[in-house]
Design an enzyme around this catalytic site. Structure first.
Site, PDB file in Angstrom:
ATOM      1  CD1 TRP A 114       0.670  -0.573   3.103  1.00 49.20           C
ATOM      2  CD2 TRP A 114      -0.636   1.183   3.526  1.00 49.20           C
ATOM      3  NE1 TRP A 114       0.986  -0.123   4.366  1.00 49.20           N
ATOM      4  CE2 TRP A 114       0.200   0.947   4.655  1.00 49.20           C
ATOM      5  CE3 TRP A 114      -1.538   2.232   3.574  1.00 49.20           C
ATOM      6  CZ2 TRP A 114       0.156   1.753   5.798  1.00 49.20           C
ATOM      7  CZ3 TRP A 114      -1.588   3.021   4.715  1.00 49.20           C
ATOM      8  CH2 TRP A 114      -0.747   2.778   5.812  1.00 49.20           C
ATOM      9  CG  ASP A 115       4.786   0.808   1.528  1.00 48.88           C
ATOM     10  OD1 ASP A 115       3.814   0.245   2.076  1.00 48.88           O
ATOM     11  OD2 ASP A 115       5.958   0.617   1.877  1.00 48.88           O
ATOM     12  CE  LYS A 133       5.959  -2.474  11.641  1.00 47.43           C
ATOM     13  NZ  LYS A 133       5.754  -3.577  10.671  1.00 47.43           N
ATOM     14  CD  GLN A 134       2.705   1.155  10.106  1.00 48.47           C
ATOM     15  OE1 GLN A 134       3.617   0.345  10.140  1.00 48.47           O
ATOM     16  NE2 GLN A 134       2.115   1.505   8.985  1.00 48.47           N
ATOM     17  CD  GLU A 192       2.036  -3.872   9.185  1.00 50.18           C
ATOM     18  OE1 GLU A 192       3.219  -3.765   9.562  1.00 50.18           O
ATOM     19  OE2 GLU A 192       1.693  -4.042   8.007  1.00 50.18           O
TER      20      GLU A 192
END
Length: 756
Positions: A336-337, A576-577, A476
């Site tokens: 998806w980046d 995580k993000q 994630e």
């Protein structure tokens, strides 16, 4: 020629060999060649990759970007001593990648063990004008005594992907004294590669060839007087095809024909033609900053250089890998980046490239539909990791746990479905920026409706409403949750936009319209608490909190997993993000500034930033909340993910999305660019160390050039365009300079979406 910054290495360090091999990759979107040294060095990973050339090595493996036969390597023997940076003494080391031209140069003095001194210099580039062309030179100058120089180079097909061989030899040929050619096929027979090289050593060199153990080599020997120089010039044409109607012989003939034309021009003329193509790219893309820290301009030039060389603008059946074309990390897969972090740069600078990246997804709709059906859903479920085809490339299992002997199942392909809505978000973003009616009426509408059908079938009936269960959001570290806010809001947006465009383009599927309306009316969207915090999912706010400061200090290393299992991390407030913060970035019109700030303040202390995608998003949202000091800190830390001091930061390839995030942080964060309700907005907030920000922009067919400083904005346009400056409409036709104080920025925003 536009003057740009460069990336320099002023010392020879064996510890950072592979980091700089990634950072200094030469490429052009068709190919990427890692900046490995010409001489043999067992610690370095060589690599040459072609966009879209994947192969699966066998049982239990997934397709990976093929590491091609090596063309860079040269065995250098000087008076019987083999040159290596690990032996003798290295002095006057200079290596530099010129972002303006894509040329990599190196110069050094080698003091051999027997006391001889030599200057060794090299140049190389991948042509921006003729994509299959790679050119290099190597010059040896004995400084204090005559030398017998032996140079051995050619096509080395012993190269593998971490031990996996993907290519079979089909044919090896030599023609005359200077020409070599290797024809290879992937082991499944789906693609052919033809590598043609021309090698010539200046002066009276004797030449012969050998072909043994997958190496086709040219051996050159010459005597060189002290103070004189000998130069190896090597030009290569790398062609490939997965079109089974085209024969390997036609690739072979094409390679020889094209390379003959290049040889007639020579290295310097070929580089000048490549320079001109680079000049065009920089003229329409470069972002310039006047900053107290010169590293800021270097970071921007570095980012755009890599954004250019990682993007296969020539081939819409290829997309951008998570490591670009700089290494084997993530096996060269696409995530998806691409749509969220990389496509926006192209969208606002070269929208035809953005169109091709979206058509890559459209071409792969059959595979996405198949995956949805296999999982019991409708519409299109795109693979979490993609390669050339539309098949799921995510490994089923992670590495074996060496203590338990058990493999852990990889959950991303099973539940990280927000990718589907991210692609739809990118399609709508493309429409707003281009008004490309032809694309939206065909590929765009098909992508939107098929992704919407997936969400409609994915929702479950609970408590007299629709909910989305068992998903993984961008964070994630929190797996298999219900009603993840990011996923649910983006799914709602996906279906709403599909319905909107189905009506706009008179799509006559009444069943879809009815299903979409029902979905939008009944889907539950998590709602903010009294203090404005949007729950990440149904259970997140009830989980315990721990001190993450030690882990945040080592962001990107995933050190939390040394102290806790994945299952334990899943049961704590650990990200995580960015997740909810990411949502406020993706759909800014849904949230007030106060809500954005509340969620930023709540979730950032709970976020380790173990993903290279995270800090940039926090920085952009912080800038939007008026905190430019925090925004700049996050921007710099994001730039340093690869460019910082860690000698192994990007051994297996750069963090491609992080380069896109450098551009996003400057343009969306500090220039305050956003698209709200289809309108272009600018809300400038330059950090204290920046005196000026200057950048080009494309919007709905109009070319803009914007210059910002602390007090004013100057906008130049090729035709009339309306945009919003600090939420106030502004029409520009030609050139307009405005004082920012005349455009008051309101402190309140639009209301959040009602829950259902």
């Amino acid at each position: 020629m536009i003057k740009l910054s460069t990336l320099r290495q002023t010392e020879c360090s064996l510890h950072s060999l592979n980091k700089y091999a990634s950072l200094m990759t030469t490429g052009n979107g068709y190919m990427g060649i890692r900046a490995s040294h010409e001489e043999t060095c067992p610690l370095q990973t060589r690599g040459m990759y072609l966009a879209g050339l994947y192969h699966c090595a066998g049982k239990g493996e997934t397709s990976e970007l093929v590491n091609l036969p090596d063309l860079v390597g040269v065995q250098i023997e000087l008076n019987g001593e083999i040159f290596t940076t690990a032996g003798g003494e290295i002095g006057d080391w200079q290596r530099e990648l010129d972002f303006a031209t894509g040329e990599l140069t190196r110069s050094l003095i080698w003091r051999s063990p027997n006391g001889a001194h030599y200057r060794i210099s090299s140049r190389r580039f991948a042509s921006a004008a003729q994509l299959p062309l790679f050119a290099m030179t190597l010059t040896i100058t004995p400084l204090n005594r005559d030398a017998r120089v032996s140079l051995v180079t050619g096509i080395d097909a012993t190269q593998t992907n971490c031990g996996r061989q993907h290519l079979d030899e089909v044919q090896l040929r030599v023609f005359g004294e200077h020409w070599l050619q290797g024809i290879y096929a992937t082991q499944d027979g789906t693609a052919d590669v033809a590598i043609t090289s021309w090698c010539r050593v200046s002066g009276a060199a004797s030449t012969c060839f050998t072909a043994k153990n997958r190496q086709l080599l040219q051996h050159n020997v010459a005597k060189v007087a002290a103070g004189e120089s000998i130069t190896l010039e090597k030009l290569s044409w790398i062609a490939w095809s997965d079109d089974r109607t085209r024969s390997a012989e036609s690739l072979s003939q094409q390679g020889r024909t094209e390379l003959e034309r290049c040889v007639a021009q020579g290295y310097n003329a070929l580089r000048h033609a490549s320079d001109a193509a680079w000049q065009t790219f920089w003229a329409r893309s470069r972002v310039q900053v006047m900053s107290q820290d010169p590293r800021d301009q270097q970071a921007l030039d570095y980012a755009l250089y890599h954004l250019h060389i990682m993007t296969p603008g020539h081939d819409e059946r290829s997309s951008i890998a998570a490591k670009g074309l700089t290494g084997e990390g993530y096996k060269g897969h696409i995530f998806w980046d691409t749509e969220v972090f990389l496509l926006p740069f192209h969208l606002f600078s070269q929208p035809d490239i953005a169109r091709r990246l979206l058509r890559y997804r459209w071409h792969n709709l059959p595979g996405a539909r198949k995956k949805a059906r296999q999982s019991g859903w409708q519409g299109a479920l795109f693979p979490w990791e993609s390669a050339r085809s539309g098949d799921e490339e995510t490994p089923e299992f992670a590495a074996i746990n060496i203590r338990t002997g058990v493999r852990q199942k990889v959950a991303s392909a099973l539940a990280e479905h927000h990718l589907v809505a991210d692609i739809a978000w990118a399609v709508v973003s493309y429409w707003h920026a281009t008004r490309d009616h032809c694309f939206m009426a065909h590929e765009g509408l098909e992508l939107l409706i098929d992704t919407a059908r997936f969400w409609i079938s994915r929702a479950v009936e609970v408590n007299n409403r629709l909910e989305i269960h068992d998903v993984i959001g961008p964070d994630e570290y929190t797996e298999h949750v219900n009603n993840n806010a990011y996923t649910s809001y983006l799914a709602h947006y996906n279906v709403a936009q599909a319905l909107n465009f189905a009506r706009q383009f008179a799509c006559g599927d009444e069943a879809f319209v009815s299903q979409a309306e029902r979905f939008l009316q009944r889907l539950w969207l998590p709602q903010p608490t009294a203090d404005g915090v949007l729950p990440q999912d149904d259970s997140f706010l009830q989980k315990p909190v721990i001190d993450l400061s030690a882990y945040k200090a080592k962001a990107g290393k995933q050190t939390i997993l040394l102290d806790y299992s994945r299952a334990e991390v899943n049961e704590m407030q650990i990200l995580k993000q960015a997740d909810v913060v990411m949502l406020t970035y993706m759909l800014p019109e849904l949230f007030t500034p106060a809500q954005c700030l509340a969620n930023l303040n709540f979730y950032e202390p709970r976020t380790i930033h173990d993903s290279s995608l995270s800090k940039a998003i926090h920085g952009i949202v912080a800038a939007g909340c008026g905190d430019t000091d925090t925004a700049y800190r996050f921007w710099r830390e994001g730039a340093d993910i690869d460019l910082g001091d860690d000698p192994h930061a990007c051994d297996d390839g750069i963090h491609a999305a992080a380069t896109g995030a450098i551009w996003l942080g400057a343009i969306q964060g500090f220039a305050g660019l956003s698209v709200r309700h289809g309108e272009l907005h600018l809300s400038p907030r330059l950090p204290h160390g920046w005196q000026q920000l200057d950048f080009p922009l494309r919007w709905q067919g109009v070319s803009l050039h914007i210059t910002l400083d602390a007090g004013q904005i100057r906008i130049r346009s090729t035709s009339a365009v309306t945009l919003y400056l600090n939420q106030q409409p502004l029409t520009v036709d030609g050139e307009l300079t405005c004082a920012l104080r005349d455009f008051y920025l309101p402190t309140t925003g639009t209301a959040t979406t009602e829950g259902r």
